[in-house]
Design an enzyme around this catalytic site. Structure first.
Site, short mmCIF file in Angstrom:
data_model
loop_
_atom_site.label_atom_id
_atom_site.label_comp_id
_atom_site.label_asym_id
_atom_site.label_seq_id
_atom_site.Cartn_x
_atom_site.Cartn_y
_atom_site.Cartn_z
CE1 TYR A 56 25.24 -36.02 -4.36
CE2 TYR A 56 27.24 -37.36 -3.52
CZ TYR A 56 25.86 -36.75 -3.49
OH TYR A 56 24.97 -37.26 -2.26
CG LEU A 206 29.99 -30.15 10.57
CD1 LEU A 206 31.15 -29.84 9.92
CD2 LEU A 206 30.01 -29.96 12.08
NE ARG A 208 22.63 -29.83 3.18
CZ ARG A 208 21.80 -30.79 3.51
NH1 ARG A 208 21.22 -30.46 4.85
NH2 ARG A 208 21.17 -31.50 2.76
N GLY A 209 27.65 -26.82 6.89
CA GLY A 209 28.59 -25.75 7.23
C GLY A 209 27.97 -24.84 8.33
CB SER A 212 31.70 -25.39 10.29
OG SER A 212 31.42 -24.12 9.61
#
Length: 331
Positions: A56, A206, A208-209, A212
């Site tokens: 990362y 979620l 990847r959003g 959300s």
């Protein structure tokens, strides 16, 4: 925060963990100061599982966690690290390496970047097609004996690989995508993990959003953002998926909650052997996610959620076709 054990052999951690990937990579620019503040806020709130990967940001994420733990919080948290992802200087993905000698090399650099003597859970990010899983797990087991690793985990592997790995050394947990939009593990992987006493660390809770409630069709995505290539964020797929989120919003509002909170609480409701990773990069998003741990879903609530986002309703696969080919869990 309530605690949950990562499988029969793993550590006791908080029901919610914090995935730090987005603070360094793959989701567009992040603010370093806010990222460190968010990590510290998570620890202060009772989150005791921090998840990272040595690839990362090509080590940046581990260094960020090291900075956040300088205040003396190392013993308050369990750090889970994925390894094996290979990248070039431009950040492109160039394969996986899980050879025994690579295990030892990657771990040495991880310990230095994190500023710690041990990693709580160490796991290959994906299976290396050129290396039997037994060899990779055996190499990590040697590091357990040497005291550099406390527990062995896996990521995105299928039922057969779980059995083969467990025969070499006890596996604490399987890190795998699990959300209202990604429920593939329920057919075979989850039952096998439970049979073997292996916990589930669910990431992408979620999606990847998407789940959300903050995502819109008009949102601009940079080319370095994973979602600019994700099938679920493209064209008609995005339109259909956002319609599911609006249906979920109706369920959430009836409970005085947000779609994100209901989506996270749903994952937590699937079993006490499941820990949910949230990927908050800011303190306000973290606070929203933390509230999900206090949300209790009744049988009627779960039925309403199921009606809003039925099993298999997601439009588009969770990764591109090329990336899906690397997922042992999808074979």
């Amino acid at each position: 925060m309530d605690g949950r054990r990562l499988g029969a052999q793993g550590p006791e951690v908080s029901a919610l963990g914090l995935g730090a990937m987005g603070m360094s990579d793959l989701y567009g620019p992040a603010d370093r100061t806010e990222s460190i503040a968010t990590l510290r806020a998570a620890i202060d709130a009772g989150i005791t599982l921090l998840d990272t990967g040595d690839f990362y940001g090509m080590g940046h994420n581990e260094l960020l966690i090291h900075e956040a733990l300088r205040t003396g919080d190392r013993e308050r948290v369990a750090i889970s690290v994925k390894f094996g992802g290979m990248r070039d200087p431009a950040g492109n993905w160039v394969g996986y390496d899980a050879r025994p000698e690579a295990v030892r090399n990657f771990l040495a650099y991880t310990l230095r970047r994190l500023g710690t003597d041990y990693v709580d859970v160490y796991r290959p990010a994906r299976l290396d097609p050129a290396v039997p899983v037994e060899e990779t797990v055996g190499a990590i087991a040697d590091m357990v004996k040497a005291g550099y690793v406390r527990h062995i985990g896996l990521s995105e592997v299928g039922a057969e690989s779980l059995r083969r790995a467990q025969a070499v050394h006890p596996i604490s947990d399987l890190q795998i995508e699990y959300s209202l939009l990604s429920r593939g593990i329920e057919a075979e992987v989850l039952p096998t993990a439970r049979e073997l006493g292996i916990g589930i660390t669910a990431y992408g809770v979620l999606s990847r959003g998407l789940l959300s409630g903050h995502w819109t069709a008009e949102r601009s995505i940079g080319q370095t953002d994973f979602r600019s290539h994700s099938p679920r964020f493209q064209g008609d797929n995005l339109t259909r998926n956002l319609a599911l989120v609006e249906a979920l919003r109706g369920v959430a509002e009836a409970q005085g909650a947000t779609p994100a909170q209901v989506a996270i609480a749903w994952v937590l409701s699937r079993g006490s052997d499941i820990v949910a990773l949230v990927g908050a990069r800011r303190r306000d998003r973290l606070a929203e996610s933390l509230a999900a741990a206090d949300l209790t879903l009744s049988a009627d609530d779960l039925a309403a959620i199921e009606a809003a986002v039925p099993h298999g309703a997601a439009a588009g696969s969770r990764y591109s076709e090329a990336q899906m080919a690397h997922l042992d869990s999808e074979r």
